[in-house]
Design an enzyme around this catalytic site. Structure first.
Site, PDB file in Angstrom:
ATOM      1  N   HIS A   4     -12.160  -0.176   4.352  1.00 23.78           N
ATOM      2  CA  HIS A   4     -10.901  -0.786   4.669  1.00 23.78           C
ATOM      3  C   HIS A   4     -10.976  -2.006   4.550  1.00 23.78           C
ATOM      4  O   HIS A   4     -11.807  -2.833   4.756  1.00 23.78           O
ATOM      5  CB  HIS A   4     -10.524  -0.483   6.065  1.00 23.78           C
TER       6      HIS A   4
ATOM      7  N   GLU B 206      -4.907   0.673  -1.118  1.00 24.98           N
ATOM      8  CA  GLU B 206      -4.093   0.180  -0.119  1.00 24.98           C
ATOM      9  C   GLU B 206      -4.037  -1.353  -0.380  1.00 24.98           C
ATOM     10  O   GLU B 206      -4.933  -2.065  -0.062  1.00 24.98           O
ATOM     11  CB  GLU B 206      -4.870   0.258   1.176  1.00 24.98           C
TER      12      GLU B 206
HETATM   13  P1  PGA Z   1      -0.058   0.190   7.863  1.00 24.46           P
HETATM   14  O1  PGA Z   1      -1.673   0.191   7.680  1.00 24.46           O
HETATM   15  O2  PGA Z   1       0.486   1.548   7.811  1.00 24.46           O
HETATM   16  O3  PGA Z   1      -0.068  -0.350   9.262  1.00 24.46           O
HETATM   17  O4  PGA Z   1       0.277  -0.771   6.829  1.00 24.46           O
HETATM   18  C1  PGA Z   1      -2.330   1.210   6.692  1.00 24.46           C
HETATM   19  C2  PGA Z   1      -3.795   1.020   6.708  1.00 24.46           C
HETATM   20  O5  PGA Z   1      -4.154  -0.203   6.755  1.00 24.46           O
HETATM   21  O6  PGA Z   1      -4.662   1.995   6.571  1.00 24.46           O
END
Ligand code: PGA
Length: 226
Positions: A100, A149
């Site tokens: 992440h 992401e």
């Molecule tokens: P968010 O986070 O939906 O709050 O933008 C997603 C993530 O970091 O996995």
């Protein structure tokens, strides 16, 4: 037309306490209906210390929710103070998030460490959700899910557009046999537009997964996607 299998992966990050988790499951159970969920895999990535509680609550309410961890040690068992090994996690989870962007940025996790983590999780047959902060990120072998992401979309309320995420999904799927997930400001209003896309198999909501009502709404809306 048969619907593709969808994955909704809630990442609680470092949020909620035991009382709030009890309430989360109680509320989710009060809304839950078997019919809507059939083609959807629901996963909650809870903090390590609450995995056991979450497991008990899933059993108590007989919910079809799978558990995931948000991190794993790059080492096996041994003298690694403070680390949680894949062997320990395998007692509780089917999934683990690795790479992440918050861990890459705030805990200096680099490609070498991430590769070790992937190996440890893979040895224990834990399915790996490997996050990529941009489309240039190299993905190690043995990864089951790629979660795209974009850093600028995380926690900002500004998601990427589904067309672009779909394009990124297409390019990774050309190279790897993987399930492709989009994450970054996913909510109940935009989840369907992502899942409607051919190359997007699921969503990884952070903030929106903390509220069981919104999480349930996301599952309902995801079930309407193609
Ligand atoms: P968010 O986070 O939906 O709050 O933008 C997603 C993530 O970091 O996995």
């Amino acid at each position: 037309m048969t619907q593709k299998k969808k994955f909704i992966i809630g990442n609680w990050k470092s949020n909620l306490n035991s009382g709030e988790i009890n309430l989360w499951f109680e509320t989710f159970y009060s809304k839950y209906s078997h019919k809507l969920y059939a083609s959807t895999e629901i996963i909650i990535c809870a903090p390590f210390v609450y995995l056991s509680l979450a497991k008990k609550l899933i059993d108590k309410y007989s919910l079809p929710i799978k558990l995931g961890a948000q991190n794993v040690s790059p080492f096996g068992s041994g003298a690694y103070t403070g680390e949680i090994s894949a062997l320990m996690l395998a007692e509780f989870v089917d999934y683990v998030i690795i790479g992440h962007s918050e861990r890459r940025q705030k805990f200096a996790e680099n490609e070498k460490i991430l590769k070790e983590k992937v190996e440890r999780a893979s040895e224990q047959k834990i399915k790996i959700i490997y996050c990529i902060p941009d489309e240039k990120t190299i993905v190690p072998d043995r990864v089951d899910f790629i979660a795209y992401e974009p850093v600028w979309a995380i926690g900002t309320g500004k998601s990427d557009n589904p067309e672009n995420a779909d394009r990124v999904g297409f390019s990774y799927k050309q190279k790897k046999n993987c399930i492709f997930i989009y994450g970054g400001s996913v909510n109940a209003d935009n989840i369907q537009s992502f899942l409607n896309k051919k190359n997007i198999d699921g969503a990884l909501p952070g903030k929106a997964s903390l509220d069981p009502g919104i999480f349930w709404e996301m599952i309902i809306n995801a079930s309407k996607a193609n």
